[in-house]
Design a protein around this motif. Structure first.
Motif, PDB file in Angstrom:
ATOM      1  N   ALA A  80       8.923  74.302  28.525  1.00  0.00           N
ATOM      2  CA  ALA A  80       7.849  73.518  29.116  1.00  0.00           C
ATOM      3  C   ALA A  80       8.350  72.646  30.259  1.00  0.00           C
ATOM      4  O   ALA A  80       7.584  71.900  30.857  1.00  0.00           O
ATOM      5  N   ARG A  81       9.645  72.706  30.561  1.00  0.00           N
ATOM      6  CA  ARG A  81      10.196  71.750  31.508  1.00  0.00           C
ATOM      7  C   ARG A  81      10.242  72.226  32.939  1.00  0.00           C
ATOM      8  O   ARG A  81      10.527  71.463  33.830  1.00  0.00           O
ATOM      9  N   ASN A  82      10.050  73.515  33.135  1.00  0.00           N
ATOM     10  CA  ASN A  82      10.059  74.029  34.488  1.00  0.00           C
ATOM     11  C   ASN A  82      11.400  73.779  35.172  1.00  0.00           C
ATOM     12  O   ASN A  82      11.486  73.147  36.221  1.00  0.00           O
ATOM     13  N   ILE A  83      12.429  74.286  34.546  1.00  0.00           N
ATOM     14  CA  ILE A  83      13.755  74.060  35.085  1.00  0.00           C
ATOM     15  C   ILE A  83      14.519  75.375  34.984  1.00  0.00           C
ATOM     16  O   ILE A  83      14.250  76.186  34.110  1.00  0.00           O
ATOM     17  N   ALA A  84      15.411  75.616  35.924  1.00  0.00           N
ATOM     18  CA  ALA A  84      16.190  76.856  35.874  1.00  0.00           C
ATOM     19  C   ALA A  84      17.651  76.504  35.651  1.00  0.00           C
ATOM     20  O   ALA A  84      18.129  75.471  36.109  1.00  0.00           O
ATOM     21  N   GLN A  85      18.355  77.363  34.911  1.00  0.00           N
ATOM     22  CA  GLN A  85      19.764  77.084  34.642  1.00  0.00           C
ATOM     23  C   GLN A  85      20.552  78.386  34.688  1.00  0.00           C
ATOM     24  O   GLN A  85      20.109  79.408  34.180  1.00  0.00           O
ATOM     25  N   VAL A  86      21.713  78.318  35.308  1.00  0.00           N
ATOM     26  CA  VAL A  86      22.599  79.480  35.375  1.00  0.00           C
ATOM     27  C   VAL A  86      23.858  79.125  34.599  1.00  0.00           C
ATOM     28  O   VAL A  86      24.418  78.047  34.781  1.00  0.00           O
ATOM     29  N   PHE A  87      24.276  80.032  33.723  1.00  0.00           N
ATOM     30  CA  PHE A  87      25.374  79.709  32.824  1.00  0.00           C
ATOM     31  C   PHE A  87      26.709  80.203  33.348  1.00  0.00           C
ATOM     32  O   PHE A  87      26.777  80.998  34.282  1.00  0.00           O
ATOM     33  N   GLN A  88      27.766  79.732  32.679  1.00  0.00           N
ATOM     34  CA  GLN A  88      29.124  80.044  33.124  1.00  0.00           C
ATOM     35  C   GLN A  88      29.403  81.536  33.078  1.00  0.00           C
ATOM     36  O   GLN A  88      29.992  82.091  33.984  1.00  0.00           O
ATOM     37  N   PHE A  89      28.960  82.191  32.004  1.00  0.00           N
ATOM     38  CA  PHE A  89      29.210  83.616  31.882  1.00  0.00           C
ATOM     39  C   PHE A  89      27.905  84.370  32.066  1.00  0.00           C
ATOM     40  O   PHE A  89      26.854  83.889  31.662  1.00  0.00           O
ATOM     41  N   PRO A  90      27.976  85.521  32.712  1.00  0.00           N
ATOM     42  CA  PRO A  90      26.747  86.213  33.079  1.00  0.00           C
ATOM     43  C   PRO A  90      25.913  86.588  31.861  1.00  0.00           C
ATOM     44  O   PRO A  90      26.439  87.033  30.855  1.00  0.00           O
ATOM     45  N   VAL A  91      24.620  86.351  31.975  1.00  0.00           N
ATOM     46  CA  VAL A  91      23.678  86.785  30.950  1.00  0.00           C
ATOM     47  C   VAL A  91      22.716  87.748  31.617  1.00  0.00           C
ATOM     48  O   VAL A  91      21.987  87.368  32.520  1.00  0.00           O
ATOM     49  N   LEU A 150      22.293  84.405  38.640  1.00  0.00           N
ATOM     50  CA  LEU A 150      21.951  83.458  39.701  1.00  0.00           C
ATOM     51  C   LEU A 150      20.535  83.747  40.206  1.00  0.00           C
ATOM     52  O   LEU A 150      19.731  82.836  40.395  1.00  0.00           O
ATOM     53  N   GLY A 151      20.269  85.035  40.401  1.00  0.00           N
ATOM     54  CA  GLY A 151      18.968  85.442  40.918  1.00  0.00           C
ATOM     55  C   GLY A 151      17.848  85.007  39.989  1.00  0.00           C
ATOM     56  O   GLY A 151      16.807  84.527  40.443  1.00  0.00           O
ATOM     57  N   ARG A 152      18.077  85.152  38.666  1.00  0.00           N
ATOM     58  CA  ARG A 152      17.029  84.732  37.730  1.00  0.00           C
ATOM     59  C   ARG A 152      16.811  83.227  37.800  1.00  0.00           C
ATOM     60  O   ARG A 152      15.715  82.732  37.568  1.00  0.00           O
ATOM     61  N   GLY A 153      17.899  82.490  38.129  1.00  0.00           N
ATOM     62  CA  GLY A 153      17.754  81.047  38.290  1.00  0.00           C
ATOM     63  C   GLY A 153      16.954  80.698  39.537  1.00  0.00           C
ATOM     64  O   GLY A 153      16.218  79.720  39.562  1.00  0.00           O
ATOM     65  N   LEU A 154      17.136  81.517  40.581  1.00  0.00           N
ATOM     66  CA  LEU A 154      16.531  81.167  41.865  1.00  0.00           C
ATOM     67  C   LEU A 154      15.129  81.711  42.029  1.00  0.00           C
ATOM     68  O   LEU A 154      14.405  81.309  42.929  1.00  0.00           O
ATOM     69  N   VAL A 155      14.725  82.631  41.150  1.00  0.00           N
ATOM     70  CA  VAL A 155      13.531  83.415  41.437  1.00  0.00           C
ATOM     71  C   VAL A 155      12.243  82.609  41.304  1.00  0.00           C
ATOM     72  O   VAL A 155      11.257  82.899  41.968  1.00  0.00           O
ATOM     73  N   ARG A 156      12.260  81.571  40.470  1.00  0.00           N
ATOM     74  CA  ARG A 156      11.025  80.787  40.335  1.00  0.00           C
ATOM     75  C   ARG A 156      10.970  79.757  41.453  1.00  0.00           C
ATOM     76  O   ARG A 156      11.846  78.911  41.567  1.00  0.00           O
ATOM     77  N   PRO A 157       9.940  79.834  42.276  1.00  0.00           N
ATOM     78  CA  PRO A 157       9.914  78.964  43.457  1.00  0.00           C
ATOM     79  C   PRO A 157       9.522  77.529  43.135  1.00  0.00           C
ATOM     80  O   PRO A 157       9.737  76.642  43.938  1.00  0.00           O
ATOM     81  N   ASP A 158       8.956  77.278  41.966  1.00  0.00           N
ATOM     82  CA  ASP A 158       8.325  75.975  41.723  1.00  0.00           C
ATOM     83  C   ASP A 158       9.118  75.090  40.769  1.00  0.00           C
ATOM     84  O   ASP A 158       8.594  74.159  40.213  1.00  0.00           O
ATOM     85  N   VAL A 159      10.413  75.404  40.542  1.00  0.00           N
ATOM     86  CA  VAL A 159      11.133  74.659  39.510  1.00  0.00           C
ATOM     87  C   VAL A 159      11.461  73.237  39.957  1.00  0.00           C
ATOM     88  O   VAL A 159      11.571  72.956  41.151  1.00  0.00           O
ATOM     89  N   ALA A 160      11.625  72.358  38.977  1.00  0.00           N
ATOM     90  CA  ALA A 160      11.970  70.968  39.264  1.00  0.00           C
ATOM     91  C   ALA A 160      13.402  70.880  39.766  1.00  0.00           C
ATOM     92  O   ALA A 160      13.729  70.058  40.618  1.00  0.00           O
TER      93      ALA A 160
END
Lengths: 366, 298
Positions: A80-91, A150-160
């Motif tokens: 519910a927070r509208n936040i994107a996060q990229v982790f140390q190891f690829p998921v 990284l791409g999944r982190g960046l793909v949402r244009p509206d994140v906080a």
């Protein structure tokens, strides 16, 4: 898009924290302003990831609040927070193609298909993933997989905000530079708050406009890369940033002079009210310590000289204290006797690790 | 690099070769030997060629009829077992705790049925399901349901299936649990960030990561259920009538009950080949799925 405020935030993994040592993250008050590029810098185990996970909601803080703009999100779930996060190891999601992987966060949030497709293509283009879009994600290289993350982190244009938790650990060194500049470009283009966790000072200093240095669960300094270099607020910052790090020398301060053993060093500011009981240290970066032939200045013995490429750094000995000093280009060193010149503008005095401001000297030349 | 040639290395293979020869090849050859001969007793055998095999594979003969009946029964049993135990095992694994002291507790509890000897399992259920003194049978009958596993074929089947599910679901669950445990936390965290639903997490993370252990689970459960002998033998003895006479039970009846060594040898060879063939099919299908995935990437 939002301003993120950490209000008296603290976290302990133990259920019933008593002493400050029980806290993995000591009390923090901080505001991440909208659109900033931040780096969270510190050694392993200093609480960086904990802080990041608290912002994204994966961890609920023991105390304090998190505000996105003026909305309290402390109790909100990650989704519910509208936040994107990229982790140390690829998921990556093994059964999906790269395209489906990138579209996954959009699909889960019911973004219309045509908009999602367009967005995925944009991001794939930015990260050079276009040629592999239709391939299964499972058997790509670690580099590629991390790009997908990284791409999944960046793909949402509206994140906080987008949070990066040491995202380039698994990436080849030559690609690191490239990806870091890509991230920087994306940051400029998208105007999204980015928080980048790393233990690598080069990464932090090149990526961020503002660097937050953490040590032992606490923020010790927040500032531009230049501020961290010129005016470290804590001996840890001085030591951790810079290569080699700052010289930290135990000393005795009397008024406007510091004594390293029996050698006197003149200071530009007065330190009259230094607490008596605490550890007093003098800090100066090797860049501002100049080696010169024996004569004026502190008499030292040269132990060795390292050529680190862009400069030569001498390790010298002053009464048992080891000091790193820069060797001027035109100086040819012979024998092991030399003197040091300390640039008085860049000498800082630390009490118990913390920078002491000192008082300006009136009418007296230092 | 040059290869070192040393023929003494063959001696290192010798122990394995001997063990395999005495434990597998020689007994198998004995069976092959019986399957092509007939006897009228007195330890006098004479050549019968492929006669037993022809009879066995022809459903119109006595031998063929009973063989195919037990074969279908066994296949049906295995299918039911797989359809129940695999999904149930996955569900149990998903609901097992991931951390804390309850982990050890649940693992021990799950392992308990696996530690019970098979004939004891049969005995437990034989008593448990009895209508007069068994807790289950008595209870079901007092709930007004007519239940008698010694008289009613359907009741007998239900009892055997429930017994097998009770005995073996934990094996599937434990295997799946191991598969689930190997998924790094970051996957779940990433899924939360990506806003994935519980079902999406299962479909896109947990199921793909469990695929390999599931292959093993399906193979093990298929082979064990296809070869099941002890528990139904103790529980129903293959009855009522021939309702629960599976291939293995039938084989024993033929070999030790009637002492038809030739027929039994032929049957056991065909039985063996069926198991090998089905395992090979399973294995090929599963590995092909993997290979197809990889080809799709290339």
């Amino acid at each position: 898009m939002a301003r993120i405020t950490l209000d008296h935030l603290a976290h302990a993994y133990k259920p019933d924290p008593q002493t400050p040592q029980d806290y993995a993250l000591k009390e923090i008050n901080h505001v991440w302003s909208q659109g900033g590029a931040y780096a969270l810098l510190g050694p392993s185990g200093c609480g960086k990831t904990t802080l990041l996970n608290i912002i994204s909601g994966l961890v609920r803080p023991t105390r304090g609040r998190i505000l996105f703009d003026d909305r309290d999100v402390t109790d909100l779930a990650t989704e519910a927070r509208n936040i994107a996060q990229v982790f140390q190891f690829p998921v990556v999601y093994d059964t999906m193609t790269v395209r489906e992987n990138l579209a996954f966060p959009l699909k889960n949030r019911r973004v219309p298909k045509d908009r999602a497709t367009k967005r995925v293509e944009e991001i794939a283009h930015l990260l050079d993933l276009t040629p592999v879009l239709s391939r299964k994600a499972s058997n790509l290289t670690a580099d590629m997989k991390q790009k997908i993350s990284l791409g999944r982190g960046l793909v949402r244009p509206d994140v906080a905000a987008i949070l990066f938790d040491e995202p380039l650990t698994v990436i080849d060194p030559h690609l690191k530079w490239q990806l870091r500049s890509t991230l920087k470009e994306i940051h400029r283009a998208l105007d999204i708050t980015m928080i980048y966790v790393t233990h690598d000072q080069t990464e932090a200093l090149t990526f961020a406009d503002k660097v937050v240095v953490m040590h032992d669960g606490a923020v010790v300094q927040t500032g531009t890369p230049e501020e961290l270099f010129v005016r470290p607020a804590h001996t840890f910052v001085g030591h951790f940033i810079g290569s080699p790090g700052m010289n930290i020398l135990p000393c005795r301060v009397e008024g406007a002079a510091a004594y390293l053993g029996k050698e006197r060093v003149a200071l530009q500011r007065g330190y009259l009210n230094l607490p008596k009981s605490e550890r007093i240290e003098l800090g100066i970066r090797p860049e501002f310590v100049r080696l010169q032939p024996r004569g004026a200045g502190l008499p030292v013995w040269i132990r060795r000289i390292d050529d680190i490429g862009r400069a030569r750094i001498a390790r010298v000995d002053l009464d048992g204290r080891t000091i790193a000093a820069s060797v001027p280009e035109n100086l040819s060193v012979s024998g092991d006797e030399a003197s040091l010149h300390l640039d008085p503008r860049h000498i800082h005095i630390y009490a118990d690790g913390h920078l002491v401001a000192g008082e300006p000297l009136e009418g007296r030349a230092a | 690099m040059t290869k070192t040639l040393n023929n003494k290395a063959w001696f290192l293979v010798l122990p394995v070769f001997l063990i395999v020869a005495f434990s597998a090849v020689l007994p198998l050859m004995t069976v092959v030997n019986y399957s092509v001969q007939d006897t009228f007793g007195n330890n006098q055998f004479f050549w019968n060629g492929v006669g037993w095999f022809q009879e066995l594979l022809d459903p119109t003969t006595d031998l063929g009829g009973r063989f195919f009946d037990s074969l279908w029964r066994t296949l049906l049993f295995s299918a039911i077992i797989l359809l129940i135990e695999v999904p149930l095992g996955i569900l149990v694994a998903l609901s097992m705790p991931r951390e804390g002291w309850t982990v050890a507790l649940s693992l021990v509890l799950m392992a308990l049925p696996l530690l019970i000897p098979w004939n004891v399992v049969g005995t437990i259920w034989q008593v448990f399901a009895r209508g007069d003194i068994g807790l289950l049978g008595w209870l079901v009958n007092h709930l007004g349901i007519d239940y008698n596993y010694t008289g009613d074929p359907l009741d007998a089947w239900i009892t055997i299936v429930v017994m097998d599910v009770w005995h073996w679901t934990s094996l599937v669950a434990l295997l799946c649990y191991a598969g689930l445990k190997s998924i790094p936390d970051a996957y779940y965290q990433a899924a939360r960030i990506d806003g994935a639903s519980r079902w999406a997490v299962f479909r896109t993370i947990q199921l793909p990561k469990m695929r390999r252990v599931l292959l093993i689970a399906v193979l093990l459960r298929f082979m064990d259920s296809f070869m099941i002998y002890t528990e139904p033998f103790v529980l129903t003895g293959g009855g009522p009538g021939n309702a629960t006479t599976f291939l293995s039970i039938d084989l024993v009846k033929l070999a030790l009950g009637q002492f038809d060594l030739g027929k039994a040898a032929a049957m056991s060879l065909v039985y063996n080949l069926i198991i090998l063939a089905i395992c090979w099919v399973f294995y090929t299908i599963m590995t092909n799925v993997d290979a197809k995935n990889e080809r799709a990437e290339a």
